[in-house]
Motif scaffolding. Sequence first.
Motif, PDB file in Angstrom:
ATOM      1  N   CYS A  98      34.751  17.781  -2.090  1.00  0.00           N
ATOM      2  CA  CYS A  98      36.102  18.329  -2.167  1.00  0.00           C
ATOM      3  C   CYS A  98      36.582  18.779  -0.781  1.00  0.00           C
ATOM      4  O   CYS A  98      37.718  18.500  -0.389  1.00  0.00           O
ATOM      5  CB  CYS A  98      36.101  19.481  -3.171  1.00  0.00           C
ATOM      6  SG  CYS A  98      37.437  20.645  -2.965  1.00  0.00           S
ATOM      7  N   ASN A 124      31.914   8.085 -11.659  1.00  0.00           N
ATOM      8  CA  ASN A 124      32.907   8.855 -12.430  1.00  0.00           C
ATOM      9  C   ASN A 124      32.551  10.335 -12.445  1.00  0.00           C
ATOM     10  O   ASN A 124      33.394  11.209 -12.266  1.00  0.00           O
ATOM     11  CB  ASN A 124      32.940   8.397 -13.898  1.00  0.00           C
ATOM     12  CG  ASN A 124      33.640   7.061 -14.076  1.00  0.00           C
ATOM     13  OD1 ASN A 124      34.179   6.518 -13.119  1.00  0.00           O
ATOM     14  ND2 ASN A 124      33.616   6.543 -15.288  1.00  0.00           N
ATOM     15  N   HIS A 125      31.274  10.582 -12.705  1.00  0.00           N
ATOM     16  CA  HIS A 125      30.777  11.948 -12.824  1.00  0.00           C
ATOM     17  C   HIS A 125      31.004  12.735 -11.531  1.00  0.00           C
ATOM     18  O   HIS A 125      31.461  13.875 -11.556  1.00  0.00           O
ATOM     19  CB  HIS A 125      29.286  11.895 -13.186  1.00  0.00           C
ATOM     20  CG  HIS A 125      28.615  13.225 -13.234  1.00  0.00           C
ATOM     21  ND1 HIS A 125      28.731  14.080 -14.299  1.00  0.00           N
ATOM     22  CD2 HIS A 125      27.844  13.863 -12.326  1.00  0.00           C
ATOM     23  CE1 HIS A 125      28.049  15.185 -14.050  1.00  0.00           C
ATOM     24  NE2 HIS A 125      27.498  15.085 -12.861  1.00  0.00           N
ATOM     25  N   LYS A 128      34.769  13.335 -10.991  1.00  0.00           N
ATOM     26  CA  LYS A 128      35.265  14.401 -11.857  1.00  0.00           C
ATOM     27  C   LYS A 128      34.850  15.769 -11.303  1.00  0.00           C
ATOM     28  O   LYS A 128      35.646  16.710 -11.266  1.00  0.00           O
ATOM     29  CB  LYS A 128      34.727  14.224 -13.288  1.00  0.00           C
ATOM     30  CG  LYS A 128      35.450  15.134 -14.260  1.00  0.00           C
ATOM     31  CD  LYS A 128      34.944  15.046 -15.679  1.00  0.00           C
ATOM     32  CE  LYS A 128      35.618  16.089 -16.563  1.00  0.00           C
ATOM     33  NZ  LYS A 128      35.935  17.378 -15.881  1.00  0.00           N
ATOM     34  N   CYS A 131      37.039  16.657  -8.425  1.00  0.00           N
ATOM     35  CA  CYS A 131      38.367  17.097  -8.888  1.00  0.00           C
ATOM     36  C   CYS A 131      38.317  18.527  -9.440  1.00  0.00           C
ATOM     37  O   CYS A 131      39.215  19.332  -9.182  1.00  0.00           O
ATOM     38  CB  CYS A 131      38.918  16.141  -9.953  1.00  0.00           C
ATOM     39  SG  CYS A 131      39.396  14.536  -9.259  1.00  0.00           S
ATOM     40  N   ASP A 132      37.260  18.846 -10.174  1.00  0.00           N
ATOM     41  CA  ASP A 132      37.082  20.210 -10.695  1.00  0.00           C
ATOM     42  C   ASP A 132      36.955  21.209  -9.544  1.00  0.00           C
ATOM     43  O   ASP A 132      37.537  22.294  -9.573  1.00  0.00           O
ATOM     44  CB  ASP A 132      35.828  20.301 -11.585  1.00  0.00           C
ATOM     45  CG  ASP A 132      35.996  19.549 -12.905  1.00  0.00           C
ATOM     46  OD1 ASP A 132      37.147  19.179 -13.232  1.00  0.00           O
ATOM     47  OD2 ASP A 132      34.983  19.318 -13.593  1.00  0.00           O
ATOM     48  N   GLU A 163      40.997   8.992 -10.975  1.00  0.00           N
ATOM     49  CA  GLU A 163      40.986   9.362 -12.400  1.00  0.00           C
ATOM     50  C   GLU A 163      39.589   9.217 -13.000  1.00  0.00           C
ATOM     51  O   GLU A 163      39.330   9.695 -14.097  1.00  0.00           O
ATOM     52  CB  GLU A 163      41.993   8.493 -13.174  1.00  0.00           C
ATOM     53  CG  GLU A 163      43.433   8.931 -12.936  1.00  0.00           C
ATOM     54  CD  GLU A 163      44.450   7.931 -13.468  1.00  0.00           C
ATOM     55  OE1 GLU A 163      44.047   6.829 -13.939  1.00  0.00           O
ATOM     56  OE2 GLU A 163      45.652   8.241 -13.422  1.00  0.00           O
ATOM     57  N   GLY A 164      38.695   8.537 -12.280  1.00  0.00           N
ATOM     58  CA  GLY A 164      37.307   8.388 -12.750  1.00  0.00           C
ATOM     59  C   GLY A 164      37.208   7.705 -14.094  1.00  0.00           C
ATOM     60  O   GLY A 164      36.456   8.130 -14.972  1.00  0.00           O
ATOM     61  N   LYS A 165      37.980   6.638 -14.275  1.00  0.00           N
ATOM     62  CA  LYS A 165      37.996   5.979 -15.582  1.00  0.00           C
ATOM     63  C   LYS A 165      37.259   4.642 -15.591  1.00  0.00           C
ATOM     64  O   LYS A 165      37.466   3.834 -16.496  1.00  0.00           O
ATOM     65  CB  LYS A 165      39.463   5.726 -15.999  1.00  0.00           C
ATOM     66  CG  LYS A 165      40.275   6.999 -16.217  1.00  0.00           C
ATOM     67  CD  LYS A 165      40.806   7.089 -17.651  1.00  0.00           C
ATOM     68  CE  LYS A 165      41.494   8.408 -17.926  1.00  0.00           C
ATOM     69  NZ  LYS A 165      42.889   8.409 -17.424  1.00  0.00           N
TER      70      LYS A 165
END
Length: 326
Positions: A98, A124-125, A128, A131-132, A163-165
């Motif tokens: 981050c 993805n993990h 995410k 982003c958190d 978006e980690g999709k």
Amino acid sequence: GFALSEHSTVRGTIKEKPGFNPSEDAAALRKAIEGIGTTEKTLIDILTQRSNAQRQLICKAYQDATGRTLCDALEGDTNGHFEDILVALITPPAKFDCQEFIQATKGAGTTESILIELFASRSNHQIKAMCDAYLAETGRALIHDLKSEVSGDFEKTLLILAEGKRDESTNVDMAKAKEDAKILYEAGEKTWGTDESKFIDILCHRSVPQLRQTLVEYKSLSGKTLQESIEREVSGRLEEILVAIVKCVKSVPAYLAERLYKSMKGAGTTESTLTRIIVSRSEVDLQDIKAEYKKLFGTSLYSDIESETSGDFCQTLLKICGEDGK
């Protein structure tokens, strides 16, 4: 396999220290920092030979004992790239990603190469978690802020990755791989003008195993690798990010090995890139990065770090890297 690497540290160079005692470590660090003249060797030995989770406990013990954060103490007592790498080591991985993101997007001009590396090489993990951490740090959504920083197809690609999709299934649909290869071929090599949106959609959403098969199908269909086609058909930042995704599909460690090599062999060493990759992959896949480095460049990562950097910064990198396979 692919799913394992997420939480296991099997391919890292740093393992948890057995018989770990956080308050003992905190006391040794305190003595090294508060004594007459900082004992850099103590700082390096302790902070490179503990896992990140253990370092978090050391930070807590240090603050309990001294009333100040270890981060403040290190910043007050060390400087330059050495300070940066020690602070990186005591930062939780998601928070470190981050902070690298924030660094890359602040000030005049965005450092796109860092954004590409972060979003193309993380799972993805991890995305995410970044982003958190960003929300916790800034009170804002990372995706929202990213929108204001970049534009066009490059932006669209970053946003989809952020978006980690990405599909995480490990099943490979052979027919789908053939179909995707055909779509990519028709969107690029086969037409006047390239339909970039097809490249973006497929490369950002399909699973890694699925994309690996698509690369094989693409080659047999077009006679070129997908990377060669992207390099011919697409340009600028979009080309860079799509090529990075393709490289990461093939091998994240090889992609990062190449980033490390370029950070040392380009004009002037980019210490921040060395720090980011070596620290952030130290418990993920640094063993594999070292192996790929040797395979790709015929020299060891260890000896290149030794010849391209110096002082305590160099010693810290070497300790994290580990001597095996010099």
